[in-house]
Design an enzyme around this catalytic site. Structure first.
Site, PDB file in Angstrom:
ATOM      1  N   LYS A  68      -1.777  32.786  -3.450  1.00  0.00           N
ATOM      2  CA  LYS A  68      -3.071  33.408  -3.773  1.00  0.00           C
ATOM      3  C   LYS A  68      -3.438  33.353  -5.261  1.00  0.00           C
ATOM      4  O   LYS A  68      -4.597  33.491  -5.614  1.00  0.00           O
ATOM      5  CB  LYS A  68      -3.091  34.864  -3.295  1.00  0.00           C
ATOM      6  CG  LYS A  68      -3.203  35.005  -1.786  1.00  0.00           C
ATOM      7  CD  LYS A  68      -3.331  36.467  -1.405  1.00  0.00           C
ATOM      8  CE  LYS A  68      -3.770  36.609   0.031  1.00  0.00           C
ATOM      9  NZ  LYS A  68      -4.247  37.967   0.332  1.00  0.00           N
ATOM     10  N   ASP A 105     -11.137  39.438   0.943  1.00  0.00           N
ATOM     11  CA  ASP A 105     -10.481  40.706   1.296  1.00  0.00           C
ATOM     12  C   ASP A 105     -11.357  41.909   0.940  1.00  0.00           C
ATOM     13  O   ASP A 105     -11.420  42.870   1.704  1.00  0.00           O
ATOM     14  CB  ASP A 105      -9.133  40.844   0.573  1.00  0.00           C
ATOM     15  CG  ASP A 105      -8.056  39.962   1.199  1.00  0.00           C
ATOM     16  OD1 ASP A 105      -8.177  39.630   2.393  1.00  0.00           O
ATOM     17  OD2 ASP A 105      -7.098  39.606   0.489  1.00  0.00           O
TER      18      ASP A 105
END
Ligand code: ATR
Length: 270
Positions: A68, A105
């Protein structure tokens, strides 16, 4: 051209629920495309992006642990997610053809809260890791009031609050939750195999919402305690499906059929 496709990359990757979610939506909408899970080891990440950038059928990827942060080196971070959240979870081709990134997210977390009026309201967040950062970023965007941030490492909690310029206080986990409109667990506590999260919810008003980002088990101890108190709850599958929905639109240019969430949830739990 062969069939268009998108994928989720990580190491390990077999556990990912993303192929089931995107696959369900592709089939439901009759889109002729695939979504798959691809194992990419850390050393293979540069070669992965080099190959995919040259593949006209590739629409993009979701990015999970441990890529990420490293993936930021291979994409254009036009939304400055590096400084906002510190990580990305989606790469896709922008209208001009560039490979750009985002972090879905935060939007996925915020989506189930749309019906709640949280502006200016006191909230409590547990956790100051990567997920806690995305949650605080989303809550800052909603314009919530003071945040009580519980974290095992209190200094880390205080640093996270100040990095978003949010009012509030950082406390160790274990103190009673103060009155407020929302409580969010953004740690792995309560997940299968992890220690439980014990919170005293007695000071919350009856219209408070309790949100747990953990989805295995779906009913965590925290959500069970909230339900026992008659509070509204939001579970981790809501966030998981929400973040996938934002990515799906970027990959395939169509809104997923969210009216079929109940069916999708059954598939994910089966
Ligand atoms: P993620 O990206 O899932 O948020 P992370 O960045 O490793 O993962 O953050 C994990 C979070 O869960 C942190 O808030 C961590 O607390 P610390 O910052 O004090 O480390 C919390 N956490 C993990 N295991 C924990 C445990 N056993 N007890 C208390 N907090 C825990």
């Amino acid at each position: 051209m062969a069939r268009p496709y998108a994928e989720v990359i990580g190491d390990p990757i077999a556990h990912s629920k993303s192929p089931k979610i995107h696959g369900f939506w592709l089939e439901a909408l009759g889109i002729e495309a695939d979504y798959r899970a691809t194992h990419v080891a850390p050393h293979a990440l540069p070669a992965y992006f080099a190959a995919r950038k040259a593949d006209p059928d590739w629409r993009g990827c979701n990015i999970t642990v441990p890529h990420k942060i490293a993936a930021l080196e291979h994409v254009e971070d036009r939304e400055d997610m590096r400084s906002a959240i510190g990580a990305i979870n989606t790469a896709f081709r922008d209208a001009d053809g560039a490979l750009v990134s985002t972090n879905t997210d935060a939007a996925g977390f915020a989506a189930p809260l749309k019906a709640c009026d949280l502006a200016g309201k006191s909230v409590t967040v547990i956790g100051a890791g990567g997920a806690g950062r995305a949650v605080l970023y989303a809550l800052a965007g909603i314009g919530v009031g003071p945040v009580t941030l519980f974290n095992r490492n209190v200094d880390k909690g205080a640093a996270l609050l100040s990095s978003f310029g949010m009012k509030g206080q950082a406390l160790p986990i274990g103190e009673a939750v103060p009155p407020g409109a929302l409580v969010v667990n953004a740690t792995s506590l309560g997940m299968t195999g992890q220690p439980p999260l014990h919170l005293d919810l007695s000071a919350l008003p009856d219209d408070a919402v309790v949100y747990d980002i953990v989805y295995a088990p779906l009913e965590t101890g925290l959500l069970a305690a909230a339900r026992a108190r008659g509070l509204a709850t939001i579970d981790g599958l809501d966030m998981l499906i929400g973040q996938a929905a934002v990515a799906f639109e970027r990959f395939f240019g169509a809104a997923p059929p969210r009216e079929r969430d109940a069916e999708l949830r059954k598939i994910l739990l089966g």
